[in-house]
Design a protein around this motif. Structure first.
Motif, PDB file in Angstrom:
ATOM      1  N   MET A  71     -14.264   3.315  -5.167  1.00 28.22           N
ATOM      2  CA  MET A  71     -13.304   2.230  -4.930  1.00 28.22           C
ATOM      3  C   MET A  71     -13.916   1.136  -4.056  1.00 28.22           C
ATOM      4  N   GLY A  72     -14.896   1.503  -3.217  1.00 24.44           N
ATOM      5  CA  GLY A  72     -15.596   0.498  -2.418  1.00 24.44           C
ATOM      6  C   GLY A  72     -14.788   0.004  -1.240  1.00 24.44           C
ATOM      7  N   LYS A  73     -15.001  -1.260  -0.909  1.00 26.99           N
ATOM      8  CA  LYS A  73     -14.426  -1.804   0.331  1.00 26.99           C
ATOM      9  C   LYS A  73     -12.995  -2.307   0.126  1.00 26.99           C
ATOM     10  N   ASN A  74     -12.467  -2.813   1.202  1.00 29.73           N
ATOM     11  CA  ASN A  74     -11.157  -3.470   1.180  1.00 29.73           C
ATOM     12  C   ASN A  74     -10.040  -2.642   0.551  1.00 29.73           C
ATOM     13  N   LYS A  75      -9.924  -1.423   1.049  1.00 32.15           N
ATOM     14  CA  LYS A  75      -8.802  -0.592   0.615  1.00 32.15           C
ATOM     15  C   LYS A  75      -7.535  -1.014   1.345  1.00 32.15           C
ATOM     16  N   LEU A  76      -6.430  -0.593   0.776  1.00 29.11           N
ATOM     17  CA  LEU A  76      -5.135  -1.009   1.310  1.00 29.11           C
ATOM     18  C   LEU A  76      -4.150   0.143   1.121  1.00 29.11           C
ATOM     19  N   ILE A  77      -3.421   0.472   2.184  1.00 27.76           N
ATOM     20  CA  ILE A  77      -2.397   1.512   2.061  1.00 27.76           C
ATOM     21  C   ILE A  77      -1.026   0.851   2.176  1.00 27.76           C
ATOM     22  N   VAL A  78      -0.191   1.086   1.189  1.00 30.25           N
ATOM     23  CA  VAL A  78       1.132   0.475   1.164  1.00 30.25           C
ATOM     24  C   VAL A  78       2.177   1.579   1.281  1.00 30.25           C
ATOM     25  N   ILE A  79       2.987   1.502   2.329  1.00 26.91           N
ATOM     26  CA  ILE A  79       4.048   2.502   2.508  1.00 26.91           C
ATOM     27  C   ILE A  79       5.399   1.829   2.336  1.00 26.91           C
ATOM     28  N   THR A  80       6.218   2.400   1.480  1.00 32.44           N
ATOM     29  CA  THR A  80       7.552   1.867   1.243  1.00 32.44           C
ATOM     30  C   THR A  80       8.562   2.965   1.486  1.00 32.44           C
ATOM     31  N   ALA A  81       9.651   2.595   2.118  1.00 29.89           N
ATOM     32  CA  ALA A  81      10.713   3.567   2.344  1.00 29.89           C
ATOM     33  C   ALA A  81      11.995   2.818   2.580  1.00 29.89           C
ATOM     34  N   PRO A  82      13.104   3.372   2.121  1.00 32.60           N
ATOM     35  CA  PRO A  82      14.381   2.746   2.427  1.00 32.60           C
ATOM     36  C   PRO A  82      14.578   2.665   3.936  1.00 32.60           C
ATOM     37  N   SER A  83      15.259   1.618   4.368  1.00 33.10           N
ATOM     38  CA  SER A  83      15.584   1.449   5.785  1.00 33.10           C
ATOM     39  C   SER A  83      16.331   2.685   6.273  1.00 33.10           C
ATOM     40  N   GLY A  84      15.922   3.267   7.393  1.00 28.41           N
ATOM     41  CA  GLY A  84      16.602   4.450   7.922  1.00 28.41           C
ATOM     42  C   GLY A  84      16.007   5.757   7.450  1.00 28.41           C
ATOM     43  N   SER A  85      14.891   5.703   6.745  1.00 31.59           N
ATOM     44  CA  SER A  85      14.293   6.929   6.213  1.00 31.59           C
ATOM     45  C   SER A  85      13.430   7.643   7.246  1.00 31.59           C
ATOM     46  N   GLY A  86      13.326   7.038   8.424  1.00 33.36           N
ATOM     47  CA  GLY A  86      12.490   7.661   9.443  1.00 33.36           C
ATOM     48  C   GLY A  86      11.042   7.210   9.334  1.00 33.36           C
ATOM     49  N   LYS A  87      10.840   6.172   8.544  1.00 28.06           N
ATOM     50  CA  LYS A  87       9.483   5.677   8.279  1.00 28.06           C
ATOM     51  C   LYS A  87       8.765   5.224   9.543  1.00 28.06           C
ATOM     52  N   THR A  88       9.486   4.558  10.458  1.00 31.57           N
ATOM     53  CA  THR A  88       8.828   4.013  11.649  1.00 31.57           C
ATOM     54  C   THR A  88       8.138   5.123  12.444  1.00 31.57           C
ATOM     55  N   THR A  89       8.842   6.250  12.601  1.00 34.27           N
ATOM     56  CA  THR A  89       8.257   7.380  13.331  1.00 34.27           C
ATOM     57  C   THR A  89       7.051   7.933  12.581  1.00 34.27           C
ATOM     58  N   LEU A  90       7.196   8.076  11.259  1.00 35.94           N
ATOM     59  CA  LEU A  90       6.100   8.618  10.454  1.00 35.94           C
ATOM     60  C   LEU A  90       4.864   7.731  10.550  1.00 35.94           C
ATOM     61  N   VAL A  91       5.094   6.422  10.438  1.00 36.91           N
ATOM     62  CA  VAL A  91       3.974   5.477  10.463  1.00 36.91           C
ATOM     63  C   VAL A  91       3.290   5.527  11.830  1.00 36.91           C
ATOM     64  N   LYS A  92       4.101   5.602  12.876  1.00 36.15           N
ATOM     65  CA  LYS A  92       3.552   5.652  14.234  1.00 36.15           C
ATOM     66  C   LYS A  92       2.651   6.885  14.390  1.00 36.15           C
ATOM     67  N   ARG A  93       3.147   8.038  13.926  1.00 27.26           N
ATOM     68  CA  ARG A  93       2.360   9.279  14.047  1.00 27.26           C
ATOM     69  C   ARG A  93       1.089   9.199  13.200  1.00 27.26           C
TER      70      ARG A  93
END
Ligand code: 5GP
Length: 189
Positions: free
Chosen positions: A1-23
């Motif tokens: 895949m080489g350089k310039n990778k990108l991770i995209v995380i999507t979750a409905p508001s309130g799914s607890g995503k902020t905590t998951l992303v922080k960890r």
């Protein structure tokens, strides 16, 4: 895949995503949070240039004209959100992988713009009722904006199968383990 990778995380508001992303960010030094731009007002404790780049609508529209966004969208009525190209580049220049936390449409738009460079992850909540309870507990929404967020979540859930990976945030520790494994595998390739 080489350089310039990108991770995209999507979750409905309130799914607890902020905590998951922080960890996730704490345990994956090669990954850095990509700060989005938006026109909603900062919540208590949010800082400009840390949580979001906060703009007024006029400034945001000027940035659109200047082609400054990799993708942008009106996510909620009158509220614009966008991924600044300069933000992705800033992270790539450090040899790191930007983690973009955006909604479904934004995620699909980014995958189309950076084909073959993206890992798209959808975070699911066990149910819409659990999601409504989490949003209520957060206490940041009016009855109207709570309903808007829950309906948007119901709609977004129908897109989960379009994502590369789905992580169910039922148990936080299990979800974080899954997420770490998926991200490390992608980062190491
Ligand atoms: P919140 O207002 O709760 O911070 O975010 C609301 C929604 O906007 C979330 O679904 C979030 O993922 C999405 N969002 C945040 N940044 C961006 C962005 O840069 N582009 C798009 N399309 N959506 C975003």
């Amino acid at each position: 895949m080489g350089k310039n990778k990108l991770i995209v995380i999507t979750a409905p508001s309130g799914s607890g995503k902020t905590t998951l992303v922080k960890r996730l960010l704490e345990s994956c030094p090669e990954v850095e949070f990509s700060i989005s731009a938006c026109t909603r007002l900062p919540r208590n404790g949010e800082m400009n240039g840390k949580d979001y780049y906060f703009y007024n609508e006029e400034e945001f529209k000027r940035l659109i004209e200047e082609d400054a966004f990799a993708e942008w969208e009106m996510v909620y009525t009158g509220k614009y959100y966008g991924t600044p190209k300069a933000e992705l580049q800033r992270i790539w220049d450090k040899g790191r992988i930007p983690l973009v936390d955006i909604d479904v449409q934004g995620a699909l738009a980014l995958r189309a713009s950076y084909p073959g460079h993206c890992l798209t992850i959808f975070i699911e909540t066990p149910s819409l009722e659990v999601l409504r309870q989490r949003l209520l507990a957060r206490g940041t929404e009016t009855p109207h904006s709570l309903d808007e967020r829950v309906s948007k979540a119901a709609y977004e859930l129908t897109f989960a199968p379009h994502f590369d990976r789905i992580v169910i945030n039922d148990n936080l520790d299990t979800a974080i383990t899954d997420l770490n494994r998926i991200v490390e595998e992608f980062a190491g390739n």
